[in-house]
Design an enzyme around this catalytic site. Structure first.
Site, PDB file in Angstrom:
ATOM      1  CG  ASP A  20      28.794  27.253  21.427  1.00 34.53           C
ATOM      2  OD1 ASP A  20      27.689  26.517  20.953  1.00 34.53           O
ATOM      3  OD2 ASP A  20      29.060  28.302  21.058  1.00 34.53           O
ATOM      4  CG  ASP A  22      28.544  26.290  15.306  1.00 31.82           C
ATOM      5  OD1 ASP A  22      29.433  25.767  14.642  1.00 31.82           O
ATOM      6  OD2 ASP A  22      27.262  26.107  15.255  1.00 31.82           O
TER       7      ASP A  22
END
Length: 225
Positions: A20, A22
């Site tokens: 991922d 962020d």
């Protein structure tokens, strides 16, 4: 149920690792940073918090936040130029170690491709290994919505991407690493999930991830053994 030592073996022998972006690969939430530049920071970060906790369907939360932000092409470029995302300590070394071992590294993000590609270039990850949402703009650069056909625009989209990667490249073992509920949900089809709390701790992920780390040094150590 997979034991912790089996999880470690899976990570050590993975042929692909998906991160991922962020609050995992970078310290910030890209959409919140965009909201700051557009002057709607408070309203948007509250929505992000609810979305990351899994309280709101992802696409609904994305649509709602973008309707508030209305980011123009120029504002996105300004964000990258003036306030580029900060890489999380240890990520550069970890990605480069994985690549040395011929492990394919992918970035799968509910954030925006223009920002994520900038991050990928800093980590020597090819743009073809980036899966993220695309912002649309009119010819004058004003915000025109986002590409709703991208798998990452939907709840469960990260799992869809991993399924696609398995079909396309015939990976035997894919690991997903991330801080949020949408990352944890991607396992399965990912073969293992590692929760990351180095930037922000999401209680739901901390409580339910079988392997939870707060520093990428821990994963680097696993690869040295």
């Amino acid at each position: 149920m997979v034991s912790h030592s089996e999880l470690r073996k899976l990570f050590y022998s993975a042929d692909a690792v998906c991160f991922d972006v962020d609050s995992t690969v970078i310290r910030e939430e890209g959409i919140d940073e965009l909201a700051k530049i557009c002057g709607v920071e408070d309203a948007v970060s509250e929505m992000t918090r609810r979305a990351m906790g899994g309280a709101v369907p992802f696409k609904a939360a994305l649509t709602e936040r973008l309707a508030l932000i209305q980011p123009s092409r120029e504002q996105v470029q300004r964000l990258i130029a003036e306030q580029p995302p900060h890489l999380t300590p240890g990520i550069r070394e970890l990605v480069s170690r994985l690549q040395e071992r011929n492990v394919q590294v992918f970035l799968i993000s509910g954030g925006f491709r223009s920002i994520v590609e900038h991050v990928a270039s800093k980590l020597n990850i090819p743009a073809t290994n980036v899966f993220a949402n695309r912002l649309k703009s009119y010819f004058n650069g004003e915000y025109a919505g986002f590409d709703e056909t991208q798998p990452t625009a939907e709840s469960g989209g990260k799992g869809e991407v991993i399924k696609l990667l398995k079909e396309k490249f015939h990976f035997k073992k894919i690991i997903m690493i991330g801080d949020g509920a949408t990352d944890m949900e991607a396992c399965p089809p990912a073969d293992a999930f590692i929760g990351f709390g180095g930037n922000v701790i999401r209680q739901q992920v901390k409580d339910n991830a079988k392997w939870y780390i707060t520093d990428f040094v821990e994963l680097l150590g696993e690869l040295e053994e």
